[in-house]
Design a protein around this motif. Sequence first.
Motif, PDB file in Angstrom:
ATOM      1  N   PHE A 217      48.457  57.465 -10.068  1.00 47.59           N
ATOM      2  CA  PHE A 217      48.911  57.728  -8.699  1.00 47.59           C
ATOM      3  C   PHE A 217      47.718  57.938  -7.765  1.00 47.59           C
ATOM      4  O   PHE A 217      47.657  57.375  -6.670  1.00 47.59           O
ATOM      5  N   PHE A 218      46.784  58.709  -8.209  1.00 44.98           N
ATOM      6  CA  PHE A 218      45.602  58.972  -7.391  1.00 44.98           C
ATOM      7  C   PHE A 218      44.798  57.704  -7.159  1.00 44.98           C
ATOM      8  O   PHE A 218      44.293  57.455  -6.073  1.00 44.98           O
ATOM      9  N   ALA A 219      44.684  56.901  -8.244  1.00 39.33           N
ATOM     10  CA  ALA A 219      43.895  55.684  -8.116  1.00 39.33           C
ATOM     11  C   ALA A 219      44.569  54.727  -7.159  1.00 39.33           C
ATOM     12  O   ALA A 219      43.911  54.042  -6.373  1.00 39.33           O
ATOM     13  N   ASN A 220      45.877  54.699  -7.189  1.00 39.54           N
ATOM     14  CA  ASN A 220      46.603  53.779  -6.334  1.00 39.54           C
ATOM     15  C   ASN A 220      46.462  54.155  -4.861  1.00 39.54           C
ATOM     16  O   ASN A 220      46.210  53.303  -4.017  1.00 39.54           O
ATOM     17  N   SER A 221      46.595  55.431  -4.546  1.00 43.29           N
ATOM     18  CA  SER A 221      46.491  55.838  -3.146  1.00 43.29           C
ATOM     19  C   SER A 221      45.068  56.207  -2.770  1.00 43.29           C
ATOM     20  O   SER A 221      44.790  56.490  -1.616  1.00 43.29           O
ATOM     21  N   ARG A 222      44.202  56.204  -3.771  1.00 42.33           N
ATOM     22  CA  ARG A 222      42.782  56.486  -3.579  1.00 42.33           C
ATOM     23  C   ARG A 222      42.552  57.800  -2.828  1.00 42.33           C
ATOM     24  O   ARG A 222      41.828  57.857  -1.847  1.00 42.33           O
ATOM     25  N   PHE A 223      43.196  58.827  -3.265  1.00 42.51           N
ATOM     26  CA  PHE A 223      42.981  60.140  -2.660  1.00 42.51           C
ATOM     27  C   PHE A 223      41.542  60.566  -2.870  1.00 42.51           C
ATOM     28  O   PHE A 223      40.985  60.393  -3.947  1.00 42.51           O
ATOM     29  N   GLU A 224      40.978  61.141  -1.855  1.00 37.71           N
ATOM     30  CA  GLU A 224      39.616  61.649  -1.969  1.00 37.71           C
ATOM     31  C   GLU A 224      39.635  62.955  -2.747  1.00 37.71           C
ATOM     32  O   GLU A 224      40.374  63.883  -2.416  1.00 37.71           O
ATOM     33  N   THR A 225      38.852  62.996  -3.810  1.00 45.86           N
ATOM     34  CA  THR A 225      38.801  64.230  -4.585  1.00 45.86           C
ATOM     35  C   THR A 225      37.363  64.659  -4.852  1.00 45.86           C
ATOM     36  O   THR A 225      37.118  65.694  -5.462  1.00 45.86           O
ATOM     37  N   GLY A 226      36.434  63.815  -4.439  1.00 40.81           N
ATOM     38  CA  GLY A 226      35.053  64.046  -4.854  1.00 40.81           C
ATOM     39  C   GLY A 226      34.213  64.825  -3.859  1.00 40.81           C
ATOM     40  O   GLY A 226      33.090  65.212  -4.167  1.00 40.81           O
ATOM     41  N   LYS A 227      34.735  65.063  -2.665  1.00 47.53           N
ATOM     42  CA  LYS A 227      33.938  65.775  -1.658  1.00 47.53           C
ATOM     43  C   LYS A 227      33.549  67.150  -2.167  1.00 47.53           C
ATOM     44  O   LYS A 227      34.245  67.752  -2.980  1.00 47.53           O
ATOM     45  N   LYS A 228      32.472  67.620  -1.602  1.00 46.03           N
ATOM     46  CA  LYS A 228      31.944  68.874  -2.106  1.00 46.03           C
ATOM     47  C   LYS A 228      32.970  70.003  -1.985  1.00 46.03           C
ATOM     48  O   LYS A 228      33.116  70.839  -2.876  1.00 46.03           O
ATOM     49  N   LYS A 229      33.691  69.977  -0.860  1.00 51.90           N
ATOM     50  CA  LYS A 229      34.655  71.041  -0.628  1.00 51.90           C
ATOM     51  C   LYS A 229      35.777  71.036  -1.649  1.00 51.90           C
ATOM     52  O   LYS A 229      36.488  72.030  -1.815  1.00 51.90           O
ATOM     53  N   LEU A 230      35.956  69.902  -2.295  1.00 50.82           N
ATOM     54  CA  LEU A 230      37.041  69.813  -3.274  1.00 50.82           C
ATOM     55  C   LEU A 230      36.565  70.067  -4.699  1.00 50.82           C
ATOM     56  O   LEU A 230      37.361  70.049  -5.634  1.00 50.82           O
ATOM     57  N   GLN A 231      35.267  70.282  -4.834  1.00 49.73           N
ATOM     58  CA  GLN A 231      34.722  70.409  -6.187  1.00 49.73           C
ATOM     59  C   GLN A 231      35.331  71.571  -6.966  1.00 49.73           C
ATOM     60  O   GLN A 231      35.363  71.544  -8.185  1.00 49.73           O
ATOM     61  N   TYR A 232      35.769  72.584  -6.236  1.00 54.93           N
ATOM     62  CA  TYR A 232      36.286  73.735  -6.981  1.00 54.93           C
ATOM     63  C   TYR A 232      37.641  73.438  -7.619  1.00 54.93           C
ATOM     64  O   TYR A 232      38.129  74.188  -8.463  1.00 54.93           O
ATOM     65  N   LEU A 233      38.248  72.363  -7.234  1.00 53.65           N
ATOM     66  CA  LEU A 233      39.570  72.050  -7.783  1.00 53.65           C
ATOM     67  C   LEU A 233      39.452  71.379  -9.148  1.00 53.65           C
ATOM     68  O   LEU A 233      38.564  70.559  -9.376  1.00 53.65           O
ATOM     69  N   THR A 234      40.338  71.747 -10.014  1.00 53.06           N
ATOM     70  CA  THR A 234      40.319  71.155 -11.358  1.00 53.06           C
ATOM     71  C   THR A 234      41.250  69.950 -11.387  1.00 53.06           C
ATOM     72  O   THR A 234      42.058  69.736 -10.481  1.00 53.06           O
ATOM     73  N   PHE A 235      41.109  69.194 -12.488  1.00 51.84           N
ATOM     74  CA  PHE A 235      42.010  68.063 -12.658  1.00 51.84           C
ATOM     75  C   PHE A 235      43.447  68.534 -12.720  1.00 51.84           C
ATOM     76  O   PHE A 235      44.354  67.896 -12.205  1.00 51.84           O
ATOM     77  N   GLU A 236      43.610  69.686 -13.314  1.00 53.88           N
ATOM     78  CA  GLU A 236      44.964  70.193 -13.462  1.00 53.88           C
ATOM     79  C   GLU A 236      45.599  70.438 -12.097  1.00 53.88           C
ATOM     80  O   GLU A 236      46.780  70.178 -11.886  1.00 53.88           O
ATOM     81  N   ASP A 237      44.799  70.963 -11.162  1.00 57.21           N
ATOM     82  CA  ASP A 237      45.320  71.172  -9.809  1.00 57.21           C
ATOM     83  C   ASP A 237      45.821  69.858  -9.226  1.00 57.21           C
ATOM     84  O   ASP A 237      46.935  69.764  -8.696  1.00 57.21           O
ATOM     85  N   PHE A 238      44.962  68.864  -9.360  1.00 58.67           N
ATOM     86  CA  PHE A 238      45.333  67.569  -8.784  1.00 58.67           C
ATOM     87  C   PHE A 238      46.536  66.964  -9.486  1.00 58.67           C
ATOM     88  O   PHE A 238      47.394  66.348  -8.866  1.00 58.67           O
TER      89      PHE A 238
END
Lengths: 396, 1135
Positions: A217-238
């Motif tokens: 799903f993420f790959a299809n919509s290409r959600f941005e997850t790599g920005k520094k501000k998002l680094q604290y988020l885990t895969f589980e969150d996403f």
Amino acid sequence: MAMELDVFVGNTTIMDEDVYLLWLDGYTVSDAVSMRMKSGILEQCGASQDVLESDTMDHYRTFQMTERLLHNPSKLVNQLLFQIPPHRQNMLIERWGGGAAIVKITVQKCYKILNPFSPSLAPSLPPSLALTGRYYAFDEAFVREVLGKKLSKGTKKDLDDVSAKTGITLKSCRRQFDNFKRVFKVVEEMKGPLVENIHQNFLLSDRLARDYAAIVFFANSRFETGKKKLQYLTFEDFAFCAEQLIQNWTLGAVDSMVEDMDVDLDKEFLQDLKDLKVLITDKDMMDQHKSLVCTALRGKLQVFSEMEGSFKNLSRGLVNIAGKLMNNKDVRDLFIDLVEKFIEPCKSDKWSLNDVRLFLTQHTNSVRALDAFKHQAVWERYMRVIQSCILKMYHD
Amino acid sequence: MPGKLKVRIVAGRHLPVMDRASDLTDAFVEVKFGNTTFKTDVFPKSLNPQWNSEWFKFEVDDEDLQDEPLQITVLDHDTYSANDAIGKVYIDIDPLLSSEAATVISGWFPIYDTIHGIRGEINVVVKVDLFNDLNRFRQSSCGVKFFCTTSIPKCYKVVTVHGFVEELVVNEDPEYQWIDRIRTPRASNEARQRLISLMSGELQRKIGLKVLEMGGNAVVGYLQCFDLEGESGLVVRAIGTACTLDKLSNPSAALLPACNSPSKEIKETPFSEDPNPNTHSSGPSTPLKNQTYSFSPSKSYSRQSSSSDTDLSLTPKTATSPKGPRICLSPSSPTLSSDFLTLTNTFQLPMGSGTSLTPHSGHANPVGLRKTVSFSEDLLLAASGMGSGGSAGKEGGPPKTLLRQQTQTALEQREFPFFTLTCFPPGFLVHVGGVVSARSVKLLDRIHNPDEPETRDAWWEEIRQEIKSHAKALGCHAVIGYSESTSICEEVCILSASGTAAVLNPKFLQDGSLDNYSEHRLEEPSPPSCGFCHIPYDELNMPFPAHLTYCYNCRKQKVPDVLFTTIDLPVEAAVTGKGCLIQARLCRLKKKAQGEANATAISNLLPFMEYELHTQLMNKLKLRGMNALFGLRIQISVGENMLVGLASATGVYLTALPTPGGIQIAGKTPSDMTYEQHISNMQKKINDTIAKNKELYEITPPKLFTLDPEVSTFKGQNTEISEEVIGSPIPEPRQRSRIFRSHSESSDEISELDLSHGKKDAFVLEIDDADAVEDIHSLLIDAPLPAGFYSCNTEIMPGIYNWTTGLQMFTSVRVFRLNNVNLTNQGLNKIFNDLCENLLKSLYFKLRSMIPCCLCHVNFTVAVPEDELIQVAVTAVAMTFDKDQAQESWKASVDKALMKVIAENEEQLQFPLELCSDSPGAQLFSPRKGLLESASAQAIPGAQRATSVEYSSFANRCNSWIELVKVKALTIRRGSIKTTSSLEKASPQAEGHARVRSTTAYTGSTITVVKMTPLSFIPGAKIIKYVGIINMFFIRETTSLREEGGVSGFLHAFIAEVFAMVRAHVAALGGNAVVSYIMKECVFMENPNKNQAQCLINVSGDAVIFVRESELEAIPVQPQTTSSQASNSGADVTT
């Protein structure tokens, strides 16, 4: 003088879980041998190093040959080349129905499952399933790097950076990447629920299938997850967020019989989100909304005054995010927007998770009392996801 | 007789992508049998096509049915260019031709391509409608059952063992035809696969004809081999043992303990004319014997016309008149059949069993043999055997004209009284003489006329004669555990044959009349646990000097001090402790040479190699404190510049033989103190090892063991040896191990044997001292087994009886490249030794999770594929056992083993019961009306009787070919003992007979799990049906060796593919296991520079259906039984 050829083939395919993991992790044969030696296996069995080398080579060859089948796990079930003993009872039932029972395949359990000779363990999983599970398992560190990126050749080329950064061998990175891509390609255009499709086609456990659904799903919509501000988020969150999005915002959420329902967001819905803007553009409505929320939360919120002060900003943030979602580019920024527009302000005011929960609940519900607002359904569909995503993402 | 073959193509799956553009395939299938081809429609654009074709019907001769394989080709349709082949499936439809095997072949078969390997699977259904056979002059032998198993198959009982059958067919090797230069490798490989398939079909058919002619209905111990002679052609040859088998129709029928009044039962038996044994056996009051021995002709022969002969012969006894005519039958006479016919009729009348016989009696004898070889004598034999059957009527009344003499000669008259069986029903084996072997070096020449493979026949004939005469010299009239093999390098070929000389109980060899048994009885009622150890030759006239002692078990008969055999350990044998795998390994350099010179060089080397292998074996045996070898197999492979020899056997301590002496080292220079020291150290090490081994193998003979070396004198022709008497500090310059008497014996024996057929001494023994040092080294470097492991190369491990169900068959192949140009013999030996040792160590490591386990039937094959390559291939099975019960007194274990065997064999032959039954007297009466002659013959020990045989036929056999033969035989014997027999215990048999509740256990998943084992049984399970013989030949070639993972990757994949194809065929036959699996050939050639490799693999086995004992409804007849079953089933967890 050298051993020119050295093979061992059993009628029942012997698979050593330890070696399998080493192979999955992309270690070379010699690395694997030295790691096995460190494990003390030689002392246990009184074997020499060349015995271990020969054994490791055999396993690696077996795994390489199985790999082709693992790419298409449904083939693995009725392939004839390797005899991996099935389980006596209800094998089929367990495969399809019992998959949900496997929450996590621990290494130990895997070992037992994969080892065809441990007689008394009567594992409850078909070994091919465990095998597949292992093969499709991925590293948290790796997936965080790749999540939301296009699963293209370009990304694959950058894997050496990922490898360097995460300390995962390039070989293993490539395998994980290829797994993502393979699953993506197969289920991309399939009818029916995403998780179920993955589950069926790749025989993955329920848990792993959900994770893959998130990745796809993420790959299809290409959600941005790599920005520094998002680094604290885990895969589980996403993964959690992805599940929310899939359940609420895709076509499948409305009609379960549509094609690629789970992968793409419901465009019509995104279009409708524009109408929510009235909540912030109409001054009266906004004030009324604020007073409703404040009345309801007075005395319940520890950060009441801060909330009162930032209400308009927060509300504007939330509604603006909604308004932009019709553009693909802004969809990609969904998470970064949530962090910037909502989470960060709250954090700087030291809102507790409970405060956030109360606020969001009240903020959503109070809209019902706004008689002039005509888009209750859209609003609720929108806020349901936003609320749970924010709550999930609201941590350090 | 025509038959109708019906084939349906159902579906395909996992097909490869043949059209890159669409990533799909437009597949269709061609079904070809003989010259007829059918095609399915094209199933467009799918990798999982569903053809659901109609039934394709082929109307064909049964001859073709036997010879031809069904050939299924999957192709990709291409509108514009030629259709691309995806791959093929060859299906041998032979199992469908026997009423007792499979009835339909149906299942998923891997689609195999010789270049790409397995490419998807295809679902096929095959059926055959056979019209009943009526033509007496037919060329086909449909319905004769073939078994690779070298014992009586589990769900059959043997009625008669007819004897040796052999056949060979030759052809040009397609690989060497001119056309091969212009066709693709794929076409060439396929031509070869198809040809070999055809040839083995033809071979099987021809052997079947011989069997029918002999009156049998089955071939047991069928061994088919290919000789790839290169330029000179392709030889497919087979040997086997013709038998008449009776299906145990009602395996669950309870057998009653039979110890009561055996004599009476036996008396009854002849008259049990009930054509239906089922009714008999099910009757609770029917004594065991009745079922066992009632050879009521009845069922299951419907297809074989000539089986009526057998039936006839089975019908016992009273009718005496027929004998006359039979015996005078001239075997080659075309009137034979009519003679039989009349016999049949006369027979029937008195017997009153006519109903079942009549329908068949008309088609007695197939006379029209295409190729008349060597079997006339056997035919005669079969005939006279029948007659002799009639001789034994019990009630003394009828004139038993048939003399023991005749039955005796029955065996001796056979051209080759050979048996490929290695395991016999209890009581079959009377005495074992020792190993007999013969080798011959031949130069290959093109076979000019494939229809007349006379030369190859002559070669084998010659070797067999040799073997026969060796056996004779040992006072034995038969050779058991017989096998043949070849090793080819360029144009030189070594032919080898070996077996175990033995005296057999003639009753099985005739027609199963059980009462004709007295020879044995009169001679010696020796207990079964030691009887076979007793020497068959005359003590006063021994074929070679040997130390004889009185049997440690019965104290009545003489036994040798060491016994070597090629057979499996008889179940009833008394063993102390456990057995172990013993190997002797040897390499000898040889100058490169061509043609005759090469052959001479090889034949000069052979005797030395055999001698040294034997020395090694003997030393290693002593080192383990054991006194007998079973399953001995000596392989000598020839390469361009070396010979490699590998002898494997299972060492055992036979309780009946004396405790072996130790090993003593004698120094070369007595004056040198340090040297003495060194020697005494070594001596100590050896003594320690012996002690350790005794502990390891639980050898605790009741007698005190002394490490004193045996005082031995060397009587060899070599004076150097004979000087070496103990205690005399011979000024021999070098150190050597004390060599055992066997060596001198073998030398003596050889001279004797050679004399026996008028030849000069074949070779001179010579002891090289360097070798002796080497021997000691190799003795000591043999690594001990890791804890929890045992290994043997026989069917079962002596001393372990409580198998659980863990089973893992495997094949391991290693090829070693010698880069060192200047290798010495010693260096080479060390390398070879290490290669084998390391291979074993690897196996132990791999299988460590199965501990405690035993590697059974460890079968090593060595080859020298190229100048500097040594290839070793091992196939074996690892079986788990229950350790807690492992330590039992041998007595209990023997009981158990017997029970097990008998339980497995069901009603088959309760012979040992009879042996130990308490009323032998009754049988002694058995009207051995026999003339004095017979009586005297009985009294004379085997050796003398043996001498009566003539060798006339042999002498002028071999002439036309360059004969560079040095044939030699090793015949070894010795012994010592201690034992008791406990058969009474075992007798009330474990007929916890067990009814099959359901046979569905092996279905379940989408893919049947198929077990494979080189053994003839599956632990913890019962074989309920044999569904057909598997005999498959595959070629795999690659031109992208590196891409496939190099030679190892290539071979690994290929072996896995072969396993997969075997499993698929077995599953399609309805089976769930292959027993007696063997990889007979694994020829691997590589050319890394060209990135190419090719491999040929030939495998065979018996497809069976088994059910777990835990799934059988056990009827607890006896606590013993149940407990043993419980132990088996209790551990029945993994499959």
